[in-house]
Design an enzyme around this catalytic site. Structure first.
Site, mmCIF file in Angstrom:
data_model
loop_
_atom_site.group_PDB
_atom_site.id
_atom_site.type_symbol
_atom_site.label_atom_id
_atom_site.label_comp_id
_atom_site.label_asym_id
_atom_site.label_seq_id
_atom_site.Cartn_x
_atom_site.Cartn_y
_atom_site.Cartn_z
ATOM 1 C CG HIS A 145 -2.006 -0.903 1.297
ATOM 2 N ND1 HIS A 145 -1.847 -2.260 1.445
ATOM 3 C CD2 HIS A 145 -3.337 -0.686 1.212
ATOM 4 C CE1 HIS A 145 -3.052 -2.845 1.448
ATOM 5 N NE2 HIS A 145 -3.972 -1.914 1.313
ATOM 6 C CG ASN A 176 4.643 -3.878 2.681
ATOM 7 O OD1 ASN A 176 4.315 -2.936 3.393
ATOM 8 N ND2 ASN A 176 3.829 -4.430 1.788
#
Length: 362
Positions: A145, A176
């Site tokens: 994201h 991430n």
DNA sequence: CGGCTTTACCGA
DNA sequence: TCGGTAAAGCCG
């Protein structure tokens, strides 16, 4: 206002030309407050007035022919609006150019749950230019994201929209879950000290390969749609308490390599001058914020990420909460001991309560 | 918090 | 039997 104005997408894309002129005007405006000379300002304003009056109709009359008879080449909207984020999408790279958010403390609590969300194509983007889930699966890259799901706990719909692939870039999974996660947690924590926190996140493809003095940009593309794997990710953070008059705006810019990063790494190692990021990204990120009103974020706040140990303890807390069997609880706790992590009183209490409820309940 | 993989299930 | 989706389980 923005959060319920998704229908404005079409409106915005139809007024790109005037929006461009608007930004030019504002940039010329605060050049005035900088050390630039008066002559340069006049030059810019003169140029501006020409840009503003040279609309398509005028150009058509001057030229005598219609260059754009079959339409203006369309690279997509400059700003796509969603309930809790705004983004610019790169139809060539199949990843966003930038994704902007405003975070307040109330956004971070609520009923939204990422287990109810799914990665899927953005219904407002032409599928022709979209990445697909298949491009990521088995590629070795995770779906990262830009606007994080965790900034949208207040609304399931807002969270669901962050799973649109327009908000996703191929990201190293260790990065991430690790360093980038810590950075996102730090940004969320800023809402405890600043009532308004704004973030602009996005991918970069920076030159990395050099032969002698020559530089080359070299990046992987994945899947049938050749989705760009960025070499780096950036964040621009502004934090302020606007209820206090004339308070400065804290600004920090960061560029993080899209690769595993050591658990001991500090955020300040990756801080860059905003101007340097703007030049390499080709984007003015804060065109309406005069440099004179900015202060360095890491000078007025700690820019201290949570430690690797604290992050791993947090993971264990979440796993204990989600555990559905006593065996799972014991397994998680054994893993904690194996890694020599020191639980605090809260975690110990959580372990005991969870184990007790699961062994008596079923 | 950030993810992926496995399993169960279902309709063509 | 295949391919797609949903839920559950797992890891850092």
């Amino acid at each position: 206002m923005l959060r319920s104005a998704r229908f404005l997408n079409g409106f915005l894309s139809g007024t790109v030309c005037s929006a461009v002129a608007f930004y030019f005007y504002n940039r010329a405006d605060f050049k005035e407050t900088s050390s630039d000379g008066q002559t340069k300002i006049q030059t810019k304003e003169t140029y501006l007035s020409e840009v503003v009056t040279l609309d398509l109709e005028t150009a058509k009359q001057l030229k005598g022919t219609d260059i754009l008879k079959y339409g203006t080449p369309d690279r997509g909207s400059d700003a796509r609006l969603y309930y809790n984020h705004v983004l610019c999408y790169d139809q060539a790279k199949k990843i966003p150019v930038w994704v902007a958010e405003l975070i307040t403390k109330s956004d971070l609590t609520g009923p939204a749950n990422r287990q109810h969300s799914k990665f899927k194509m953005d219904p407002t983007l032409d599928e022709f230019f979209s990445s697909h889930n298949k491009d990521f699966l088995g590629s070795g890259w995770s779906r990262g994201h830009m606007a994080p799901a965790g900034n949208n706990k207040f609304s399931q719909q807002a969270m669901d929209e962050t799973f649109y692939l327009t908000n996703i870039v191929p990201q190293d999974i260790s990065n991430n879950a690790g360093f980038w996660n810590k950075l996102e947690i730090y940004v969320r924590d800023l809402t405890n000290r600043f009532s308004e926190v704004r973030v602009i996140s996005g991918p970069l493809t920076l030159p990395t390969v050099k032969e002698g003095s020559k530089q080359f940009v070299n990046y992987e593309v994945i899947g049938n749609n050749s989705v760009t794997v960025p070499t780096h990710l950036f964040k621009v953070v502004t934090a302020e308490n606007p209820q206090q008059p004339d308070s400065p705006i804290a600004v920090g810019a960061f560029i993080v390599p899209n690769q595993p990063i050591q658990g001991s790494a500090q955020l300040t190692q990756y801080q860059v001058k905003l101007e340097d990021l703007e030049k390499t990204a080709g984007v003015y990120f804060l065109p309406r914020l005069p440099p004179s009103k900015r202060v360095d974020l890491c000078s007025v706040d700690s820019c201290q990420l949570i430690s690797q140990e604290a992050l791993e303890l947090y993971f264990i807390g979440r796993k204990l909460e989600n555990a559905k069997t006593v065996e799972r609880v014991d397994s998680v706790w054994k893993d904690l001991e194996r890694r020599h992590l020191i639980p605090d009183d809260y975690l110990i209490d959580l372990y005991k309560k969870k184990r007790e409820s699961l062994s008596t309940e079923p």
